[in-house]
Design a protein around this motif. Structure first.
Motif, PDB file in Angstrom:
ATOM      1  N   GLN A 193       0.861  -1.186   0.000  1.00  8.83           N
ATOM      2  CA  GLN A 193       0.000   0.000   0.000  1.00  8.83           C
ATOM      3  C   GLN A 193       0.898   1.237   0.000  1.00  8.83           C
ATOM      4  O   GLN A 193       2.100   1.135   0.276  1.00  8.83           O
ATOM      5  N   SER A 195       0.379   3.610   2.062  1.00  7.87           N
ATOM      6  CA  SER A 195       0.264   4.158   3.421  1.00  7.87           C
ATOM      7  C   SER A 195       1.596   4.343   4.160  1.00  7.87           C
ATOM      8  O   SER A 195       1.666   5.196   5.054  1.00  7.87           O
ATOM      9  N   ARG A 219       0.752  -7.035  -4.307  1.00  7.22           N
ATOM     10  CA  ARG A 219       0.176  -7.991  -3.356  1.00  7.22           C
ATOM     11  C   ARG A 219       0.051  -9.343  -4.036  1.00  7.22           C
ATOM     12  O   ARG A 219      -0.137  -9.404  -5.258  1.00  7.22           O
ATOM     13  N   GLU A 221      -2.153 -11.721  -5.155  1.00 10.76           N
ATOM     14  CA  GLU A 221      -3.609 -11.637  -5.387  1.00 10.76           C
ATOM     15  C   GLU A 221      -4.007 -12.664  -6.433  1.00 10.76           C
ATOM     16  O   GLU A 221      -3.282 -12.867  -7.408  1.00 10.76           O
ATOM     17  N   GLU A 228      -5.683  -6.643  -9.401  1.00  8.99           N
ATOM     18  CA  GLU A 228      -4.410  -7.017 -10.028  1.00  8.99           C
ATOM     19  C   GLU A 228      -3.420  -7.296  -8.913  1.00  8.99           C
ATOM     20  O   GLU A 228      -3.590  -6.834  -7.788  1.00  8.99           O
ATOM     21  N   GLN A 233      -1.722   3.174  -6.161  1.00  9.32           N
ATOM     22  CA  GLN A 233      -2.579   3.891  -5.218  1.00  9.32           C
ATOM     23  C   GLN A 233      -2.116   5.342  -5.158  1.00  9.32           C
ATOM     24  O   GLN A 233      -0.961   5.654  -5.465  1.00  9.32           O
ATOM     25  N   VAL A 276      -6.646   3.598  11.247  1.00 11.53           N
ATOM     26  CA  VAL A 276      -7.644   4.678  11.338  1.00 11.53           C
ATOM     27  C   VAL A 276      -8.730   4.314  12.355  1.00 11.53           C
ATOM     28  O   VAL A 276      -8.969   3.149  12.631  1.00 11.53           O
ATOM     29  N   GLU A 292     -15.806  -0.199  -5.241  1.00  9.68           N
ATOM     30  CA  GLU A 292     -14.998   0.517  -4.235  1.00  9.68           C
ATOM     31  C   GLU A 292     -13.769   1.138  -4.885  1.00  9.68           C
ATOM     32  O   GLU A 292     -13.083   0.489  -5.671  1.00  9.68           O
ATOM     33  N   ILE A 293     -13.502   2.404  -4.570  1.00  7.29           N
ATOM     34  CA  ILE A 293     -12.303   3.034  -5.131  1.00  7.29           C
ATOM     35  C   ILE A 293     -11.269   3.412  -4.070  1.00  7.29           C
ATOM     36  O   ILE A 293     -10.115   3.657  -4.403  1.00  7.29           O
ATOM     37  N   LEU A 294     -11.699   3.485  -2.799  1.00  5.43           N
ATOM     38  CA  LEU A 294     -10.717   3.924  -1.793  1.00  5.43           C
ATOM     39  C   LEU A 294     -11.084   3.466  -0.396  1.00  5.43           C
ATOM     40  O   LEU A 294     -12.242   3.198  -0.083  1.00  5.43           O
ATOM     41  N   ALA A 318      -6.901  10.373   6.478  1.00  4.86           N
ATOM     42  CA  ALA A 318      -6.050   9.789   5.426  1.00  4.86           C
ATOM     43  C   ALA A 318      -6.911   8.942   4.510  1.00  4.86           C
ATOM     44  O   ALA A 318      -8.015   8.528   4.876  1.00  4.86           O
ATOM     45  N   GLY A 320      -6.558   6.147   0.753  1.00  4.15           N
ATOM     46  CA  GLY A 320      -5.755   5.498  -0.294  1.00  4.15           C
ATOM     47  C   GLY A 320      -6.681   5.133  -1.452  1.00  4.15           C
ATOM     48  O   GLY A 320      -7.590   4.311  -1.282  1.00  4.15           O
ATOM     49  N   GLY A 322      -7.408   3.902  -5.528  1.00  6.57           N
ATOM     50  CA  GLY A 322      -6.836   3.100  -6.630  1.00  6.57           C
ATOM     51  C   GLY A 322      -7.120   3.755  -7.976  1.00  6.57           C
ATOM     52  O   GLY A 322      -8.266   3.724  -8.439  1.00  6.57           O
TER      53      GLY A 322
HETATM   54  C1  YSA Z   1      -7.128   3.303   4.360  1.00 10.97           C
HETATM   55  C2  YSA Z   1      -7.123   4.216   5.408  1.00 10.97           C
HETATM   56  C3  YSA Z   1      -6.191   5.233   5.366  1.00 10.97           C
HETATM   57  O1  YSA Z   1      -6.141   6.078   6.415  1.00 10.97           O
HETATM   58  C4  YSA Z   1      -5.307   5.387   4.332  1.00 10.97           C
HETATM   59  C5  YSA Z   1      -5.320   4.472   3.282  1.00 10.97           C
HETATM   60  C6  YSA Z   1      -6.220   3.449   3.317  1.00 10.97           C
HETATM   61  C7  YSA Z   1      -6.214   2.446   2.231  1.00 10.97           C
HETATM   62  C8  YSA Z   1      -5.415   1.199   2.608  1.00 10.97           C
HETATM   63  N1  YSA Z   1      -4.009   1.476   2.707  1.00 10.97           N
HETATM   64  C9  YSA Z   1      -5.614   0.154   1.543  1.00 10.97           C
HETATM   65  O2  YSA Z   1      -4.713  -0.238   0.865  1.00 10.97           O
HETATM   66  N2  YSA Z   1      -6.885  -0.229   1.442  1.00 10.97           N
HETATM   67  S1  YSA Z   1      -7.407  -1.228   0.284  1.00 10.97           S
HETATM   68  O3  YSA Z   1      -6.713  -2.481   0.366  1.00 10.97           O
HETATM   69  O4  YSA Z   1      -8.847  -1.331   0.397  1.00 10.97           O
HETATM   70  O5  YSA Z   1      -7.016  -0.525  -1.068  1.00 10.97           O
HETATM   71  C10 YSA Z   1      -7.419   0.803  -1.324  1.00 10.97           C
HETATM   72  C11 YSA Z   1      -7.789   0.939  -2.790  1.00 10.97           C
HETATM   73  O6  YSA Z   1      -6.700   0.482  -3.587  1.00 10.97           O
HETATM   74  C12 YSA Z   1      -8.964   0.067  -3.188  1.00 10.97           C
HETATM   75  O7  YSA Z   1     -10.192   0.696  -2.915  1.00 10.97           O
HETATM   76  C13 YSA Z   1      -8.718  -0.079  -4.674  1.00 10.97           C
HETATM   77  O8  YSA Z   1      -9.121   1.084  -5.362  1.00 10.97           O
HETATM   78  C14 YSA Z   1      -7.215  -0.187  -4.728  1.00 10.97           C
HETATM   79  N3  YSA Z   1      -6.806  -1.591  -4.694  1.00 10.97           N
HETATM   80  C15 YSA Z   1      -6.583  -2.372  -3.618  1.00 10.97           C
HETATM   81  N4  YSA Z   1      -6.236  -3.606  -3.987  1.00 10.97           N
HETATM   82  C16 YSA Z   1      -6.225  -3.628  -5.331  1.00 10.97           C
HETATM   83  C17 YSA Z   1      -6.582  -2.338  -5.796  1.00 10.97           C
HETATM   84  N5  YSA Z   1      -6.655  -2.045  -7.097  1.00 10.97           N
HETATM   85  C18 YSA Z   1      -6.370  -3.019  -7.969  1.00 10.97           C
HETATM   86  N6  YSA Z   1      -6.008  -4.277  -7.604  1.00 10.97           N
HETATM   87  C19 YSA Z   1      -5.926  -4.615  -6.308  1.00 10.97           C
HETATM   88  N7  YSA Z   1      -5.547  -5.832  -5.976  1.00 10.97           N
END
Ligand code: YSA
Length: 350
Positions: A193, A195, A219, A221, A228, A233, A276, A292-294, A318, A320, A322
């Motif tokens: 991430q 973060s 990741r 995945e 992906e 992010q 958070v 979901e986008i964030l 904060a 994050g 995508g």
């Molecule tokens: C949450 C709270 C905070 O205070 C700050 C940041 C975050 C986000 C956290 N770090 C995080 O990674 N959350 S998440 O796993 O849900 O991913 C956030 C966004 O990244 C998703 O909503 C999506 O838009 C994108 N994402 C995550 N995994 C993905 C992906 N996009 C494509 N492929 C994946 N495997």
């Protein structure tokens, strides 16, 4: 011969010149060039024919038409030599022992063919989307900073309130580079991430903080239409005195309005991230389906403590986002795997 006979001869020299030069430009390969030479410059060729006919002109006409014909002969010989040299240099000439009906070597370049237009490159759709998103946040007062794709366990997890035994680490299956390392920063990994840029930024500066940080994440995945193993992010972080959940919602609503337009439906739901409290995610409507986008939330007091900030004095939010998911929703891309499959039919649409 009359003066009109002289005029006819000069006219035929001019049209012979035009025809000869056009024929030379079109002649491709050694065989065609030799045919051209015989037709125009050979002993029984067309220019020789013109020279032979000069005898029927009166003396002054003969002199001027003869000079024009000789000039043309010189010009055609020079043009022929130049063309033949160019042809030999480019390899279209048939060498001894070569066969083949086209008269050229196999694989030789034919310089007489029309050129191939070179295609102009462009920015990758993810980069274009990231830049558009950064511009939206920059205009809202966030400054762009960049982090490392290869990250320490300390920043990717520990400082974000995810100690080694925390079950939430399983939410993001990690690609480790060196898991055994027990140095100060712990193991080395490909960041899961963006973060880690939160503690890295806060460690270096006092509040107020208002940053966005784009970059690649990795990741383990099982990929599908919205996941992906490698994606981007854009992280956002704001810390100051008196920031509230209303600031978080206002910022993200404004971001959605700028990217998708005012009419697009968005929704917040409760979600859990250890860094958070409270946590939310935001989804955007896609033909009646929510995508979901964030993830986002109010920065956990422990994260503020970890970097030496006083959580009694400062609060923060904060998020994050995508960018690939945002681009999918904005442009109607039905599968995220198009982004990294390097298919020009997809990439050249953006
Ligand atoms: C949450 C709270 C905070 O205070 C700050 C940041 C975050 C986000 C956290 N770090 C995080 O990674 N959350 S998440 O796993 O849900 O991913 C956030 C966004 O990244 C998703 O909503 C999506 O838009 C994108 N994402 C995550 N995994 C993905 C992906 N996009 C494509 N492929 C994946 N495997």
């Amino acid at each position: 011969m009359t003066s009109s006979g002289a005029a006819d001869t000069e006219e035929s020299i001019t049209s012979l010149k035009d025809e000869a030069l056009a024929g030379l430009a079109a002649a491709s390969g050694a065989e065609a060039l030799e045919q051209w030479r015989v037709e125009f410059l050979g002993r029984k060729g067309r220019l020789t024919g013109v020279l032979r006919n000069l005898g029927s002109l009166d003396e002054s006409a003969r002199r001027s038409a003869g000079a024009a014909a000789n000039r043309l002969k010189g010009e055609l010989e020079a043009a022929f030599d130049e063309r033949r040299t160019a042809s030999q240099r480019s390899g279209t000439e048939t060498g001894p022992g070569d066969s083949g009906r086209s008269g050229g070597r196999t694989g030789a370049i034919d310089v007489t063919l029309p050129g191939r237009r070179s295609r102009t490159g462009r920015l990758h759709p993810s980069t274009q989307m990231i830049r558009e998103m950064l511009e939206a946040f920059n205009e809202m007062g966030f400054q762009t900073v960049e982090g490392n794709e290869v990250e320490l366990e300390r920043y990717n997890f520990d400082m974000l309130n995810l100690p080694a035994d925390h079950p939430a680490r399983d939410m993001q299956d990690t690609i480790w580079i060196d898991r055994s390392s027990r140095s100060e920063g712990g193991g080395v990994l490909l960041r899961t991430q963006t973060s880690p840029m939160q503690p890295r930024t806060m460690e270096k500066q006092d509040p107020p903080v208002r940053i966005v940080s784009p970059g690649k994440c990795f990741r383990i995945e099982a990929t599908d239409a919205t996941h992906e193993w490698q994606f981007h992010q854009v992280e956002g972080l704001a810390v100051d005195e008196g920031l509230s959940f209303a600031d978080l919602k206002g910022t993200l609503y404004e971001f959605a309005r700028r990217i998708f337009g005012a009419g697009r439906k968005v929704r917040f739901r409760c979600d859990f991230f250890p860094f958070v409290e409270p946590g939310v995610d935001m989804s955007v409507d896609w033909n009646g389906r929510w995508v979901e986008i964030l993830g986002a939330g109010m920065v956990h007091p422990q994260v503020l403590r970890n970097v030496g900030y006083d959580p009694e004095k400062y609060t923060g939010f904060a998020f994050g986002v995508g960018p690939e998911r945002v681009a999918m929703l904005k442009y109607g891309i039905e599968d995220i795997r198009h982004f990294f499959s390097n298919d020009l039919r997809f990439l050249s649409q953006f």
